[in-house]
Design a protein around this motif. Structure first.
Motif, mmCIF file in Angstrom:
data_model
loop_
_atom_site.group_PDB
_atom_site.id
_atom_site.type_symbol
_atom_site.label_atom_id
_atom_site.label_comp_id
_atom_site.label_asym_id
_atom_site.label_seq_id
_atom_site.Cartn_x
_atom_site.Cartn_y
_atom_site.Cartn_z
ATOM 1 N N LYS A 18 0.853 -1.197 0.000
ATOM 2 C CA LYS A 18 0.000 0.000 0.000
ATOM 3 C C LYS A 18 0.885 1.242 0.000
ATOM 4 C CE LYS A 18 -1.913 -0.601 4.038
ATOM 5 N NZ LYS A 18 -0.850 -1.606 4.325
ATOM 6 N N ASP A 19 0.361 2.349 -0.497
ATOM 7 C CA ASP A 19 1.090 3.621 -0.479
ATOM 8 C C ASP A 19 1.506 3.940 0.957
ATOM 9 O OD1 ASP A 19 0.382 7.105 -0.897
ATOM 10 O OD2 ASP A 19 2.162 5.977 -1.513
ATOM 11 N N GLY A 20 2.775 4.310 1.118
ATOM 12 C CA GLY A 20 3.267 4.685 2.452
ATOM 13 C C GLY A 20 3.885 3.529 3.220
ATOM 14 N N ASP A 21 3.781 2.296 2.704
ATOM 15 C CA ASP A 21 4.318 1.143 3.439
ATOM 16 C C ASP A 21 5.832 1.227 3.610
ATOM 17 O OD1 ASP A 21 2.004 -0.244 3.987
ATOM 18 O OD2 ASP A 21 2.131 -1.604 2.265
ATOM 19 N N ARG A 41 4.596 -2.731 -10.271
ATOM 20 C CA ARG A 41 3.522 -1.812 -9.850
ATOM 21 C C ARG A 41 4.026 -0.376 -9.821
ATOM 22 N NH1 ARG A 41 0.158 -3.129 -4.621
ATOM 23 N NH2 ARG A 41 -0.847 -1.226 -5.417
ATOM 24 N N LEU A 42 5.287 -0.200 -9.433
ATOM 25 C CA LEU A 42 5.834 1.165 -9.339
ATOM 26 C C LEU A 42 5.912 1.833 -10.709
ATOM 27 C CD1 LEU A 42 8.750 0.722 -6.737
ATOM 28 C CD2 LEU A 42 6.489 1.754 -6.373
ATOM 29 N N GLU A 45 2.068 2.989 -10.902
ATOM 30 C CA GLU A 45 1.330 3.571 -9.764
ATOM 31 C C GLU A 45 2.254 4.450 -8.922
ATOM 32 O OE1 GLU A 45 -0.243 -0.818 -8.986
ATOM 33 O OE2 GLU A 45 -1.039 0.589 -7.499
ATOM 34 N N GLN A 46 1.677 5.485 -8.335
ATOM 35 C CA GLN A 46 2.436 6.323 -7.406
ATOM 36 C C GLN A 46 2.379 5.656 -6.022
ATOM 37 O OE1 GLN A 46 4.420 8.905 -7.562
ATOM 38 N NE2 GLN A 46 4.211 8.692 -9.792
ATOM 39 N N LEU A 47 3.412 4.875 -5.710
ATOM 40 C CA LEU A 47 3.432 4.240 -4.382
ATOM 41 C C LEU A 47 4.665 4.753 -3.638
ATOM 42 C CD1 LEU A 47 2.606 0.510 -5.337
ATOM 43 C CD2 LEU A 47 1.136 2.075 -4.038
ATOM 44 N N ASN A 48 4.428 5.483 -2.564
ATOM 45 C CA ASN A 48 5.567 6.006 -1.798
ATOM 46 C C ASN A 48 5.936 4.950 -0.753
ATOM 47 O OD1 ASN A 48 7.397 7.398 -0.276
ATOM 48 N ND2 ASN A 48 5.835 8.548 0.854
ATOM 49 N N ILE A 49 6.818 3.993 -1.166
ATOM 50 C CA ILE A 49 7.168 2.906 -0.236
ATOM 51 C C ILE A 49 8.664 2.954 0.062
ATOM 52 C CG2 ILE A 49 5.305 1.392 -1.020
ATOM 53 C CD1 ILE A 49 7.379 -0.121 -2.715
ATOM 54 N N LYS A 50 9.038 2.294 1.152
ATOM 55 C CA LYS A 50 10.462 2.157 1.495
ATOM 56 C C LYS A 50 10.713 0.711 1.901
ATOM 57 C CE LYS A 50 11.429 6.855 3.192
ATOM 58 N NZ LYS A 50 10.153 7.452 2.668
#
Ligand code: DER
Length: 215
Positions: A18-21, A41-42, A45-50
């Motif tokens: 999920k975004d922010g994970d 997926r990246l 999609e705009q997924l801000n993950i780390k």
């Protein structure tokens, strides 16, 4: 080994992101497949993950895929995925074929949710039937640790040899690995191994909150 099964669980993991994970990322080839699926997926999609990696090779692969890295200094994981060498009916694991079990266990113990991604080749009735239990050892403690592992029931202990260089594997923590065969792995063995002075960690996981995803 079931490539379709590994691919299936890799996709399942990617769909959970999920975004922010902040993700704990284990080591091994099944994790590589999950990272490839996440990177896919990246692309759209705009997924801000780390990702908090558990080995140098995973750090390098995440960097190559454009998955941002972070560390336990800044975050604990929201959830984690990792592979395993063996899973028994108690959800006990043997891990560490890749030699990263110290950080893998550190991340698993710091993550509220842990998905272990396997195919049916990893499922065993009796833990230790296919893989030895890897034990990471402070180098100078080798002889004394070996003696105490024998007292715990290790019937065959092998210093893990390096490939591509002479001598033993040297872990990312500058330690050695003893691969230990046990005839029986009873409750409490992980704790007993860890209690030996000179043992850094083992690849035996008993009683961790794990969800097994089997392709
Ligand atoms: O070294 C490890 O603990 C890995 O997770 C390993 O056990 C699983 O690796 P694989 O996915 O390449 O079988």
């Amino acid at each position: 080994i079931n490539p379709e099964g590994k691919q299936k669980v890799a996709q399942q993991i990617a769909q959970k992101v999920k975004d922010g994970d902040v993700l704990g990322v284990g080591s091994g080839s099944t994790v590589y497949l999950a990272l490839l699926a996440i990177a896919d997926r990246l692309k759209t999609e705009q997924l801000n993950i780390k990702a908090i990696p558990t080995s140098l090779e995973i750090s390098m692969f995440c960097a190559k895929l454009g998955i941002p890295l972070t560390t336990l200094y800044e975050h604990t994981p929201d959830w984690l995925f990792d592979g395993a060498d063996e899973v028994d009916p108690n959800n006990w694991l043997i891990k560490g074929r890749g030699g990263a079990m110290f950080k893998e266990k550190l991340l698993i113990s710091s993550s509220p949710v842990n998905y272990i991604i396997v195919d049916e080749s990893k499922l065993v009735n009796k833990l230790g039937s296919k893989f030895p239990v890897p034990v990471e050892v402070f180098p100078q403690a080798l002889l004394t640790v070996e003696k105490q592992l024998q007292q715990l029931g290790a019937v065959d202990i092998a210093l893990r040899p390096a490939k591509g260089k002479d001598g033993p594997v040297i872990t990312e923590n500058n330690n050695l690995i003893l691969d230990c065969k046990f005839d029986a792995i009873e409750s409490g063995l992980e704790r007993d191994i860890k209690s030996i002075t000179g043992v850094i960690e083992s690849g035996l996981f008993q009683g961790y909150p794990l969800e097994i995803l089997n392709g």
